[in-house]
Design an enzyme around this catalytic site. Structure first.
Site, short mmCIF file in Angstrom:
data_model
loop_
_atom_site.label_atom_id
_atom_site.label_comp_id
_atom_site.label_asym_id
_atom_site.label_seq_id
_atom_site.Cartn_x
_atom_site.Cartn_y
_atom_site.Cartn_z
N HIS B 25 -2.84 -4.18 35.19
CA HIS B 25 -1.89 -3.97 36.05
C HIS B 25 -2.82 -3.39 37.58
CE1 HIS B 25 2.75 -3.48 34.21
NE2 HIS B 25 2.14 -4.14 33.83
N TYR B 141 9.03 2.72 26.45
CA TYR B 141 8.23 1.37 26.93
C TYR B 141 6.61 1.65 26.73
CZ TYR B 141 7.25 -3.50 28.06
OH TYR B 141 7.41 -4.86 27.83
N LYS B 195 8.92 0.82 21.74
CA LYS B 195 8.21 -0.52 21.95
C LYS B 195 7.30 -0.50 22.75
CE LYS B 195 8.33 -4.82 25.10
NZ LYS B 195 9.19 -5.68 25.45
N LYS B 197 3.84 -2.41 23.98
CA LYS B 197 3.36 -3.93 24.87
C LYS B 197 2.14 -4.39 23.79
CE LYS B 197 4.45 -5.86 27.33
NZ LYS B 197 5.40 -7.47 28.14
N ASP B 226 4.90 -6.70 21.30
CA ASP B 226 5.51 -7.53 22.02
C ASP B 226 3.97 -8.11 22.58
OD1 ASP B 226 5.81 -9.61 24.51
OD2 ASP B 226 6.43 -8.53 25.55
N PRO B 227 3.21 -9.21 21.37
CA PRO B 227 2.30 -9.48 21.89
C PRO B 227 2.03 -10.46 23.26
CG PRO B 227 2.84 -9.44 19.71
CD PRO B 227 3.81 -9.05 20.69
N ASN B 228 3.39 -10.22 24.13
CA ASN B 228 3.35 -11.46 24.57
C ASN B 228 3.11 -12.84 24.93
OD1 ASN B 228 2.97 -9.09 27.32
ND2 ASN B 228 4.60 -10.96 26.70
N GLU B 251 8.72 -9.29 18.98
CA GLU B 251 8.52 -9.92 20.41
C GLU B 251 7.62 -11.08 20.89
OE1 GLU B 251 9.99 -7.52 23.81
OE2 GLU B 251 9.63 -8.65 25.21
N ASN B 274 11.38 -12.73 25.46
CA ASN B 274 11.83 -12.98 27.19
C ASN B 274 10.53 -14.24 27.62
OD1 ASN B 274 9.46 -11.22 27.07
ND2 ASN B 274 9.13 -11.24 29.23
N ASP B 298 17.33 -10.70 31.61
CA ASP B 298 16.60 -10.25 33.23
C ASP B 298 17.29 -10.47 34.47
OD1 ASP B 298 15.29 -9.60 35.52
OD2 ASP B 298 13.36 -9.71 33.46
N HIS B 325 14.69 -6.87 29.39
CA HIS B 325 13.39 -6.90 29.31
C HIS B 325 13.29 -6.40 31.03
CE1 HIS B 325 10.17 -9.16 31.83
NE2 HIS B 325 9.74 -8.54 30.81
N SER B 326 12.37 -5.80 31.17
CA SER B 326 11.57 -5.34 32.28
C SER B 326 10.59 -5.70 32.55
CB SER B 326 12.00 -3.68 32.58
OG SER B 326 11.18 -3.19 33.12
N ASN B 327 10.51 -5.29 34.15
CA ASN B 327 8.71 -4.99 34.85
C ASN B 327 8.81 -3.58 35.51
OD1 ASN B 327 8.87 -8.38 35.12
ND2 ASN B 327 7.34 -7.62 33.96
N HIS B 354 10.69 -0.54 32.57
CA HIS B 354 9.39 0.59 32.79
C HIS B 354 8.97 1.66 33.61
CE1 HIS B 354 7.49 -3.45 31.99
NE2 HIS B 354 6.61 -3.38 32.75
N ARG B 407 1.01 -10.43 42.57
CA ARG B 407 0.53 -9.92 40.92
C ARG B 407 -0.71 -10.89 40.54
NH1 ARG B 407 3.85 -7.25 35.81
NH2 ARG B 407 2.03 -7.01 34.90
#
Lengths: 427, 427
Positions: B25, B141, B195, B197, B226-228, B251, B274, B298, B325-327, B354, B407
């Site tokens: 981030h 999170y 959770k 990330k 959540d390994p994205n 996730e 997501n 979302d 879901h969230s950002n 978040h 981003r």
């Protein structure tokens, strides 16, 4: 705004002797009218098919409805489900759908939406995200029928009738009769699509009626045939191939998702249904089997206007066209149908309505006008119709006097032909 | 009530150096705030992720938004689609979703719903049929992170910080660090689900972190990883089997519906997404392949609150669980998330947020309180939050001063490790 009274009134509307797969319409069609009154002096209206059973089921949920906030209709949906003694079973074999919990939810939800519209001074369509059309097209809905006016006249006709009223009372028992009926209905209402309720005579005769309609109205007028699931797969495929290029869509020629899928693979016509995919529980099977191209929405049979909005979105997402089903109904139902249809972008087919077959109504000012085959979306708050309490009382008395408590078209049919019996598949 | 002004303001919120599959981030998270003003003196708010591109796209639809009736948000959805130059493409490979048309629609729709709520003096949840719960549970999170506060401090820490603020700035680069972070967050907010990330360190380390969390918090606290989508099918199956009985859900371990379906068949854990089923266009594939058990809703990424209500119904009908879901986000988004989650009966999992990682907000009164791991559903009209214009101006200046326009977590990551590069599948 809390609901402080719920009034449930079964009514009977004069209905002519229309033929269908399950027999013959009784002299009266039965509806139940729901009024929800609130502590700030408003009232909201709902209307569903059904007689004594539905009226009793609605009365049984009074205790959960009274005290509720109309805005909380989803929460009320759940409370109604918890209150009812028996959950809805399968849809059943008849052309009509009387799953009681679903009807109770629909009646209450529409009355809540009417109240929300009145409270916020917005037409119902604005509670659904706004209108995509200013008027909603309907199709001419033709029936084979015996001569007769329905009501006290039964098989008799009103000798003073003229125009569509006279045509409504005439017999239509063959292709020529259907064409004459259609011409009169189209002249009176301006419909630009035509649907014939089939499943009455032999498939050959019904196919011939569709060709006669095509010849009479030209290839540009969309035509539909609905045998109400009474045909075998073999018969449906044969007739469907004959009607290739003639029909806009082919509605429920056969019974059940599997049989519909079998016919669909064998014919080029788009298949439509309000009999095989009739609830959200049927959606997975519809997608797995591919049972239809078009779903006929019905806010009564799917549990309300919001449920129908969900159905519309699913049709968009999963590649189903969307049209709308009807039973004999009064103006409260018609208003709800019009608001719903106006709010749904992908409702691209002219909707069904039995409304021209009715001649009575419970709303102030009498029946809503159908002009150029369409109904203008009401712009008054809520449904945009008001209850005519004198007519409600008269139509309730008519219900009581009729002695009818539930729809059973076999009873009426046996008065004409005592040997007649319903068959799930007739041809 | 017609919209007579639309104000689009990109802002930057201080964000700590959180690690994820696509890098790190930046010191600021970018959001865009939309205000719709009406000719009767009301204003409505929307918030979506995004910087310059999203702000420009929103500004480009001003001409169709201004003059519209907020009640007609569905009609406006269509008008926005017709106005934008380029339709949304696929979601892309990163953890975040910046499909611009969808974000534009969401921002405008939420602001319309806020206006409708204010006009009708009803909380937003009442425009969705009423609330099924009085407060909405969220999950803790957790992120792997470098030491640092974000913002001007960057990797520096505020020596005066205490409580969660200090823990928020601490590093968490191994299982012990994650457990310490979780304890501090749970102490501060009372979360009852956790959770992590993932997709940052080796799968073995991340699996070890989940076991460490289980050992620290006990088997009754639901855990998620959540390994994205960064793991191979083989890795995901191996880790999924190790974590059997440990996770509430798993996730997006892998990328795409087919790979998700392959993992799902091989492990006992419920799979959530997501990233593979992220739009209505993905729903048919989801059903055909069976790519997940749970969808993370979302309202930003699905095009609005009403779209999310539709998603919820589809999850109910097609046997998918529903979470959220969230950002990184501010209080306008949180309020919308809470109203939506309260209105959806089948949203049975604690939602992602978040929000604890943020320390600034654009709403009057500062950040919304999270207590016992939940947010109380606002009962004021609309979203129930008001815009703090001084803070909006300050956070907009912070956006301008930051020099960030979009981003890109790879940029930040390369400041730490110049050799780092994003890989769609890393392990």
């Amino acid at each position: 705004m809390l609901i402080d009274e719920m009034i449930v009134t079964p009514i009977a509307l004069i209905d002519p002797p229309l033929l269908n797969a399950a027999g013959l319409h009784a002299p009266y069609a039965l509806r139940v009218i729901v009024e929800l009154h609130t502590d700030n002096g408003l009232y909201g209206l709902g209307e569903v098919p059904g007689g004594q059973d539905v009226a009793e089921a609605l009365t049984a949920v009074r205790s959960v409805v009274i005290g509720s906030d109309p805005f909380h209709y989803n929460v009320l949906h759940r409370a109604i489900g918890a209150k009812v003694v028996q959950a809805d079973g399968p849809r059943g074999d008849f052309p009509w759908d009387l799953r009681i919990v679903t009807l109770v939810r629909s009646a209450v939800e529409v009355a809540c939406l009417d109240l929300i519209g009145k409270q916020t001074e917005r037409p119902l369509v604005d509670l659904l995200g706004g209108k995509f059309r200013d008027s909603v097209p309907f199709s001419a809905y033709l029936f084979y029928k015996y001569e007769g006016a329905g009501g006290a006249l039964g098989f008799g006709v009103d000798k003073n009738a003229n125009g569509w009223s006279a045509a409504r009372q005439a017999a239509a028992l063959d292709p020529a009769g259907v064409v004459a009926q259609t011409k009169a209905m189209v002249d009176a209402f301006g419909f630009q699509s035509i649907k014939l309720k089939g499943g009455v005579f032999s498939p050959d005769q019904e196919v011939a009626a569709m060709f006669a309609l095509r010849d009479a109205f030209g290839a540009d007028v969309p035509l539909r045939l609905d045998p109400n699931a009474l045909w075998s797969v073999e018969t449906a495929i044969k007739a469907g191939r004959q009607l290739d290029g003639v029909l806009e869509y082919y509605e429920d020629p056969v019974r059940g998702q599997q049989a519909m899928a079998d016919v669909r693979r064998a014919v080029k016509l788009p298949l439509a249904t309000n009999m095989c995919t009739t609830s959200f529980a049927d959606m997975p099977g519809s997608l797995t089997l591919g049972s239809e191209d078009i779903i006929l929405s019905d806010h009564h049979a799917w549990g309300g206007v919001m449920a129908s909005v969900h159905l519309a979105k699913m049709c968009e997402v999963f590649g189903r066209g969307l049209s709308m089903h009807s039973n004999s109904h009064a103006g409260i139902s018609l208003a709800a149908m019009v608001h719903l249809a106006a709010a749904v972008p992908n409702l691209t087919y002219a909707c069904d309505t039995h409304y021209p077959w009715q001649s009575e109504d419970v709303i102030v000012g009498g029946q809503i006008q159908i002009k150029d085959g369409a109904v203008k979306v009401p712009d008054k708050p809520g449904l945009g119709v008001e209850l005519d309490r004198a007519e409600l009382a008269r139509l309730h008395k008519q219900y009581v006097d009729s002695g009818l408590t539930r729809r059973d078209d076999a009873v009426e049919m046996k008065k004409v032909d005592p040997t007649w019996a319903f068959k799930p598949t007739r041809w």
